[in-house]
Design an enzyme around this catalytic site. Structure first.
Site, PDB file in Angstrom:
ATOM      1  N   GLU A 140      -0.624  -0.302  -4.772  1.00 34.72           N
ATOM      2  CA  GLU A 140      -0.911  -1.792  -3.830  1.00 34.72           C
ATOM      3  C   GLU A 140       0.396  -1.724  -3.001  1.00 34.72           C
ATOM      4  O   GLU A 140       0.581  -2.774  -2.128  1.00 34.72           O
ATOM      5  CB  GLU A 140      -0.443  -2.936  -4.832  1.00 34.72           C
ATOM      6  CG  GLU A 140      -1.926  -3.067  -5.513  1.00 34.72           C
ATOM      7  CD  GLU A 140      -2.296  -1.875  -6.425  1.00 34.72           C
ATOM      8  OE1 GLU A 140      -1.397  -1.807  -7.457  1.00 34.72           O
ATOM      9  OE2 GLU A 140      -3.528  -1.521  -6.279  1.00 34.72           O
ATOM     10  N   ASN A 184      -6.492   4.034  -7.170  1.00 33.37           N
ATOM     11  CA  ASN A 184      -7.101   3.582  -6.075  1.00 33.37           C
ATOM     12  C   ASN A 184      -6.620   4.022  -4.667  1.00 33.37           C
ATOM     13  O   ASN A 184      -5.356   4.428  -4.761  1.00 33.37           O
ATOM     14  CB  ASN A 184      -7.159   2.039  -5.949  1.00 33.37           C
ATOM     15  CG  ASN A 184      -5.649   1.398  -5.827  1.00 33.37           C
ATOM     16  OD1 ASN A 184      -4.968   1.427  -6.662  1.00 33.37           O
ATOM     17  ND2 ASN A 184      -5.308   1.160  -4.604  1.00 33.37           N
ATOM     18  N   ASP A 191     -11.196  -1.239  -5.970  1.00 33.00           N
ATOM     19  CA  ASP A 191      -9.886  -0.901  -6.658  1.00 33.00           C
ATOM     20  C   ASP A 191     -10.103  -0.403  -8.065  1.00 33.00           C
ATOM     21  O   ASP A 191      -9.629  -0.940  -9.185  1.00 33.00           O
ATOM     22  CB  ASP A 191      -8.989  -2.120  -6.820  1.00 33.00           C
ATOM     23  CG  ASP A 191      -7.674  -1.995  -7.582  1.00 33.00           C
ATOM     24  OD1 ASP A 191      -7.166  -0.899  -7.250  1.00 33.00           O
ATOM     25  OD2 ASP A 191      -7.297  -2.780  -8.535  1.00 33.00           O
TER      26      ASP A 191
END
Lengths: 595, 595
Positions: A194, A278, A320
């Site tokens: 992230e 991801n 994701d």
């Protein structure tokens, strides 16, 4: 040029190592002793199965608590204890305290190690300050700290033997995964998908912590340790620079594919298995292409890091659906034929069965009927058939695509499943959660969140429950039984030769169910919600079951971090709000036994 | 003049109240129902005795944990749960979260109340951020917050009914004691003796939180609510302004005598009992005289606050032997005669038996043989015969007086004892700790520590253990049996009609012993060290035993506040250092029952 040099160095480093290594032999021997729980997953195959049967389906109803131990740390407690001889090793989330507890004295503290870490690491941890546990090898306990420092501690004294630094929290890298000891090496993954971290797996020398090799999830071949001709994807050579060819420009440099899940190893094949996460960002419009090798199962040589095969489950992820969940190695019949299988319950909602020798795709079926983002997986190309209505790329930037199942935290997150060779079934803690997903354009700044999507999450249609605990036939790709749970099942499961399966719930119950039928045989309310993994061991001839409670993790991030906005915690806060009616924070080990 | 007016106001306020009040009758009825635990001490008499006998000396060995609950708060958890009907009420240290838990659903949270308090209150709390529990009355749960705010919550919903403010943390006042509901009033004490707070007891209207009366420990008669002619000390009228007459100058204004212990009430006599704490400062040279009425047992009329009698146990304290420990009301034979007795185990190491009607001193004997600061208590004057060698005043300022027994935390601190009418014995959690004490001159600044002494603490001579759990004959003033414990016993005890006595240890064990012999029948390691009070109740026809663990308090202040200097924590840190080898912080309720 530079890339080639690095590849050559990595290869030569591998070749210089001794062929047989002590830690490996020791761990192989230990995993055969059901009195111990010597690896986070119980064994190299990640089955989380124990041959112990003193506690069994007939008597588990009379289980009682033997002793308990508070870690002194709040927030989410993932992972579980190791048991080596008369000592139990447990750990806590940030600040990642490690305890050696004396099993002969109700968990008296033999030693404690509390690293000093910069608290600025906490905000860089996307989904709570979790840690998935320590590993053992060659007389050392290996800790992977939040700040990515890898520390080897003397198992007897807790003294630091060596330290290595795997990444830089200032650029978004953190450590949450458990170390994995293979041969004379410690394998370490990385978190930070992230934050645009480019994922990698690194092997350190177990003896002194020196780096031996590092294999990235994307980048030139010298970085990925993929051989254009010899590394295969569904039987075909991957070709040159396959880790950059499906990316636009330099996006692969901040391309994600982090490696924060569970590792497994087949000593006969000498292959290390794990999955990548991801691609970055979560806004698919910013990274056209398949984004290889995010969302991919890797089979690597543990000595050199070179990949034998790869399989990308979710090309060009738009939801994701990290591919980091555990790879369970089991020799099972698949559609009538005995196979050396690798079974993987992906966040994308498909349960995959692969041939772990070749990477051949054998089965890919939905393990939650709610899954709707793809109709099926094409067994020839291995590609999911994406449904436009739920494609956040097709719907476009700044469009709130509604009703996607599963949610970003997957039909299953990192909470590991278990395989019982007695029933031939896999027991899977699952999520039953859907989402709305609105991607937006985001620019990259090192160390800052690089997400580019706003999410909200809620129960799958037709009910209010957020999870199921299921039994799965991986040879046929079918659910055998399914127990609904009010909240997602976020704990790691355990199966035993007593034909009992254990798991924990977010409200805090440890549950034992019949392995054949799923019938609930026992439940006990531990002090806090369980996101830890249930383990078992034997001490002085008596079987024990142990689990860490301590609510948190992605599902519990609202409680753990004190967030209240529904879309906070990457969308998880809203879905799990009711959790605070059942439990509060607090890290406690609970140890069970028969009266 | 101003004082007289205040006295008149206080009296008239009392006279205006209705004679019989609902809460009182309700609580008197409730305390007769052994299924409930309706007051922190179980009943007005503070016996902490239960008529329940399902769990008894014959079967307590098979006790098992029924369910557990983490409070989500670290640091010391004093006090214990209340049980009213199907609901359990528990509380946490700062921030003083209160939970109503559903006994029909393994402690599911019915409501939660978390006050917002200024964290600057924490440093003003001398001996950890503890809270000794909530009280019930007239459908309300009363919380006494750290910042001295008193809050009445609707017992069904947790909604705030009223709030009152009892003091100001900026001047050193804090709240740690449990509220005490008598008739239509809530009685509230105050903490802050280490900050020069002048102690007082305040009665608030249970209906709306309005202040009804306040009685100070020292000051003019209008403040102390002592009647010069009618209030007696060992049978003699106290005389005019007895609360200032034994002080030099205005020192009484910052004179201590805080009131942070336990309260009891005799409905037949209509008298409220409690004790006052140390005079300020801890440097005795700065406050010559008896420092009345610090270190004193008070018997007050709950409607008016007027004192019927007082008894000062430690005139001119030189050791911090606060007189705040619980007053247990029991009708027992004393030296052959049946008496309405008040039994009190003082921090000064003497077990006192008084006539609770008149305040006559009946027995004063050492309940720990280590006590050496006084040879005995003169039964005529009620004064201890102080030994010069251990007199910190006689030895003088800046002299380190060594080997004083007990230490400042007393032969017993606030952890409440229990009385079983079946055995006629008192069961007392005790400390077996001595100290060196060096007083020094200190000047007063509001809100700043006003201690003036440096201490170190260590086990009493002849051993390494820091505590004993004893049975005491209060009629004769004799120890009946004594079980050594490695650490001080800092939990409140419970005795039952099952002839079992329960208590907790600082390492975290809940223990059950035979009431007659002290023989250990059961022990269980709870998640953290126990400084909470053991309670019992019945739910759906089954008896339960419940206790909060969560190490801290004065004995555990080193762990709770992260202090490491031996003299820190007013001397406690050094003595209890080994505690961290056994347990870590963490607040957890553990509920036990038979299989």
């Amino acid at each position: 040029m530079r890339g080639t040099t690095k590849l050559a160095l990595a290869l030569s480093a591998g070749l210089m190592l001794p062929a047989a290594a002590m830690a490996n032999e020791e761990l192989l021997k230990m995993e055969k002793d059901p009195a111990l729980w010597s690896q986070p997953a119980g064994n190299y195959a990640n089955t989380r199965y124990s041959e112990l049967s003193e506690i069994n389906a007939g008597n588990v109803g009379s289980l009682k608590v033997a002793w308990t131990f508070s870690t002194g740390v709040l927030r989410g407690h993932e992972g579980g204890p190791l048991v080596i001889g008369d000592t139990m090793y447990i750990h806590a989330p940030f600040p990642n305290t490690v305890f050696a507890l004396d099993l002969n004295d109700n968990g008296r503290i033999i030693w404690k190690y509390e690293p000093k870490q910069d608290p600025d690491t906490i905000p860089v941890m996307c989904c709570d300050t979790v840690n998935r546990g320590v590993a053992y090898g060659d007389g050392k306990i290996i800790l992977h700290q939040a700040d990515t420092t890898v520390v080897a501690l003397d198992a007897k004294t807790g003294a630091v033997v060596w330290k290595a630094v795997n990444g830089d929290p200032k650029s978004g890298s953190t450590g949450t995964s458990s170390p994995f000891v293979v041969k004379d090496k410690v394998i370490i993954g990385i978190s930070g998908g992230e934050f645009g971290v480019r994922g990698s797996v690194t092997a350190y020398s177990l003896a002194d912590g020196k780096q031996v090799w590092r294999g990235y999830s994307m980048g030139p071949d010298a970085d990925t340790l993929l051989d254009p001709a010899k590394t295969t994807h569904l039987g075909q050579p991957v070709g040159k620079d396959s880790g950059t060819a499906t990316w636009e420009g330099d996006q692969w440099k901040i391309g994600g594919g982090t490696t924060w899940g569970w590792y497994s190893y087949d000593p006969a094949l000498d292959l290390l298995y794990y999955g990548s996460g991801n691609p970055s960002t979560w806004n698919p419009a910013q990274r056209p292409g398949d984004n290889r090798w995010s969302m991919t199962v890797f089979a690597r040589n543990p000595d050199t890091g070179m990949a034998k095969w790869v399989y990308q489950m979710t090309p060009h992820d738009e939801w994701d659906y990290d591919g980091i969940n555990e790879m369970i190695l089991a020799d099972i019949p698949v559609k009538g034929a005995d196979r050396k299988a690798l079974v993987h319950f992906d966040r994308n909602g498909f349960g995959y069965t692969l041939d772990r020798v070749t990477g051949e795709l054998l089965v890919a079926e939905k393990f939650d009927p709610a899954v709707n983002w793809a109709t099926h997986v094409d067994m020839k190309t291995g590609r999911p058939q994406v449904v436009d209505q739920y494609s956040t790329h097709a719907q476009g930037e700044d469009v709130n695509t509604k009703g996607i199942c599963p949610a970003a935290l997957g039909s299953k997150d990192q909470q590991p499943a278990t395989f019982s060779p007695r029933t031939g079934l896999f027991y899977v803690p699952t999520n039953h959660v859907c989402m709305d997903y609105e991607p937006f354009r985001v620019s990259y700044t090192a160390g800052q969140p690089y997400v580019g999507a706003t999410l909200s999450m809620y129960p799958a249609p037709g009910g209010t429950h957020l999870g199921n605990f299921i039994a799965w036939d991986a040879g046929e790709g079918k659910i055998v039984w399914s127990n609904p749970e009010p909240f997602s099942v976020w704990s790691g499961a355990l199966s035993t030769a007593g034909d009992v399966v254990f798991y924990g719930t977010l409200e805090g119950y440890l549950k034992a169910v019949d392995a054949k039928t799923g019938k609930e045989l026992y439940k006990f309310k531990t002090p806090s919600g369980i996101i830890g993994n249930v383990n078992t061991y034997m001490h002085k001839g008596k079987q024990y079951v142990a689990v860490l409670s301590g609510v948190g993790g992605w599902a519990g991030i609202g409680m753990a971090a004190g967030l209240t906005e529904d879309t906070a915690g990457l969308g998880a806060v809203g879905a799990y709000k009711a959790l605070s009616n059942y439990t509060q924070l607090g890290g406690v080990l609970t140890v069970f036994t028969l009266p």
